[in-house]
Design a protein around this motif. Structure first.
Motif, PDB file in Angstrom:
ATOM      1  N   ILE A 229      33.090  38.714  46.629  1.00  0.00           N
ATOM      2  CA  ILE A 229      32.521  39.732  47.525  1.00  0.00           C
ATOM      3  C   ILE A 229      31.567  39.565  48.480  1.00  0.00           C
ATOM      4  O   ILE A 229      31.790  39.989  49.719  1.00  0.00           O
ATOM      5  CB  ILE A 229      31.681  40.980  46.627  1.00  0.00           C
TER       6      ILE A 229
ATOM      7  N   ASP B 213      31.877  36.766  50.180  1.00  0.00           N
ATOM      8  CA  ASP B 213      32.770  36.176  51.182  1.00  0.00           C
ATOM      9  C   ASP B 213      33.731  37.280  51.829  1.00  0.00           C
ATOM     10  O   ASP B 213      34.859  36.862  52.340  1.00  0.00           O
ATOM     11  CB  ASP B 213      33.557  35.183  50.540  1.00  0.00           C
ATOM     12  N   ASN B 214      33.334  38.520  51.695  1.00  0.00           N
ATOM     13  CA  ASN B 214      34.005  39.689  52.248  1.00  0.00           C
ATOM     14  C   ASN B 214      35.572  39.483  51.686  1.00  0.00           C
ATOM     15  O   ASN B 214      36.397  39.995  52.488  1.00  0.00           O
ATOM     16  CB  ASN B 214      34.281  39.485  53.633  1.00  0.00           C
ATOM     17  N   TYR B 215      35.793  39.305  50.237  1.00  0.00           N
ATOM     18  CA  TYR B 215      37.142  39.293  49.775  1.00  0.00           C
ATOM     19  C   TYR B 215      38.105  38.476  50.375  1.00  0.00           C
ATOM     20  O   TYR B 215      39.313  38.531  50.179  1.00  0.00           O
ATOM     21  CB  TYR B 215      37.675  40.905  49.821  1.00  0.00           C
ATOM     22  N   LYS B 216      37.496  37.325  50.809  1.00  0.00           N
ATOM     23  CA  LYS B 216      38.404  36.156  51.217  1.00  0.00           C
ATOM     24  C   LYS B 216      38.514  35.133  50.102  1.00  0.00           C
ATOM     25  O   LYS B 216      37.349  34.780  49.694  1.00  0.00           O
ATOM     26  CB  LYS B 216      38.094  35.694  52.457  1.00  0.00           C
TER      27      LYS B 216
ATOM     28  N   THR C  98      27.065  50.237  49.149  1.00  0.00           N
ATOM     29  CA  THR C  98      28.118  49.845  50.046  1.00  0.00           C
ATOM     30  C   THR C  98      29.236  48.793  49.458  1.00  0.00           C
ATOM     31  O   THR C  98      30.399  48.979  49.473  1.00  0.00           O
ATOM     32  CB  THR C  98      27.646  49.231  51.282  1.00  0.00           C
ATOM     33  N   ASN C  99      28.469  48.000  48.415  1.00  0.00           N
ATOM     34  CA  ASN C  99      29.416  47.246  47.752  1.00  0.00           C
ATOM     35  C   ASN C  99      30.431  47.608  46.750  1.00  0.00           C
ATOM     36  O   ASN C  99      31.550  47.358  46.837  1.00  0.00           O
ATOM     37  CB  ASN C  99      28.502  46.050  47.126  1.00  0.00           C
TER      38      ASN C  99
ATOM     39  N   LYS D 285      33.100  49.290  48.925  1.00  0.00           N
ATOM     40  CA  LYS D 285      34.011  48.455  49.643  1.00  0.00           C
ATOM     41  C   LYS D 285      34.863  48.050  48.509  1.00  0.00           C
ATOM     42  O   LYS D 285      36.163  47.839  49.047  1.00  0.00           O
ATOM     43  CB  LYS D 285      33.244  47.264  50.365  1.00  0.00           C
ATOM     44  N   SER D 286      34.271  47.540  47.332  1.00  0.00           N
ATOM     45  CA  SER D 286      35.380  46.981  46.362  1.00  0.00           C
ATOM     46  C   SER D 286      36.311  48.100  45.879  1.00  0.00           C
ATOM     47  O   SER D 286      37.527  47.521  45.385  1.00  0.00           O
ATOM     48  CB  SER D 286      34.368  46.455  45.094  1.00  0.00           C
TER      49      SER D 286
ATOM     50  N   PHE E 259      38.959  47.968  48.240  1.00  0.00           N
ATOM     51  CA  PHE E 259      39.887  46.715  48.154  1.00  0.00           C
ATOM     52  C   PHE E 259      40.701  46.737  46.963  1.00  0.00           C
ATOM     53  O   PHE E 259      41.939  46.348  47.000  1.00  0.00           O
ATOM     54  CB  PHE E 259      38.874  45.434  48.079  1.00  0.00           C
TER      55      PHE E 259
ATOM     56  N   CYS F 211      28.882  43.825  42.128  1.00  0.00           N
ATOM     57  CA  CYS F 211      28.396  44.855  43.172  1.00  0.00           C
ATOM     58  C   CYS F 211      26.695  45.121  42.841  1.00  0.00           C
ATOM     59  O   CYS F 211      26.098  45.263  43.773  1.00  0.00           O
ATOM     60  CB  CYS F 211      29.408  45.994  43.278  1.00  0.00           C
TER      61      CYS F 211
END
Length: 201
Positions: free
Chosen positions: A82, A84-87, A123-124, A127-128, A131, A147
């Protein structure tokens, strides 16, 4: 100061909010026991096996925790994913998907239904959830916990203490029930047959 507030203050040097504590309590309740199948996770089965082998509670808990890794109870890996911005260069997404729950993780759903306003303010979490929809994999309880742990100021070096504490309660319950013969031990062949039947293999 409550236990979780004291714990997170000690770990991270900041006090969590009342709302964050409520979310942590909801997550803890889910991690204490897996009511739908308490010995389905690998670490839970190890707790049962270690008890049947005659181990005492400290060894049972230690054996079960040793099963935590990148493919099971991967809270810190989910947190890093998370952050790493889902990368990732790997073929799986820590904190997303589950071998048993294909559409949604009922544990995650229960927590989000109990605290919709709190979860929407994170926010986490939001965003998750987005995703998870994008990749077609459910946000599992490890991902949701990651999160919340990020929001509480945890880092990847101390995040796993939360699930270790919570699951130690679950391992203790399994140990206790196995000692009282309320949970019957199945051989590995029985487990494989049950898995194959559940997954139509």
């Amino acid at each position: 100061m409550s236990f979780f507030k004291s714990l997170f203050y000690k770990l991270n040097g900041k006090e969590i909010t009342d709302e964050q504590e409520i979310l942590l309590n909801y997550i803890a309740e889910e991690l204490f026991t897996f009511d739908d199948d308490e010995i389905e996770p690998p670490s839970s089965m190890i707790a049962l096996q270690a008890t049947v082998c005659g181990q005492k509670l400290p060894q049972v808990i230690a054996s079960s925790i040793n099963a935590f890794g990148v493919h099971h109870a991967c809270f810190s890996e989910a947190m890093q994913f998370i952050l790493d911005n889902y990368k990732t260069s790997k073929k799986y997404y820590p904190g997303f998907g589950h071998p048993r729950y294909k559409d949604y993780d009922p544990r995650t759903r229960r927590i989000l239904e109990k605290a919709p306003i709190m979860s929407q303010s994170s926010t986490n979490i939001q965003k998750s959830i987005h995703f998870a929809h994008a990749v077609g994999l459910p946000l599992n309880i490890g991902g949701l916990s990651a999160c919340v742990l990020i929001d509480c100021g945890c880092n990847i070096y101390n995040a796993d203490i939360f699930p270790i504490i919570c699951r130690s309660v679950g391992f203790t319950l399994i140990h206790q029930k196995a000692k009282q013969e309320k949970i019957k031990f199945s051989s590995s062949y029985d487990i494989i047959r049950r898995y194959n039947s559940t997954n139509n293999i």
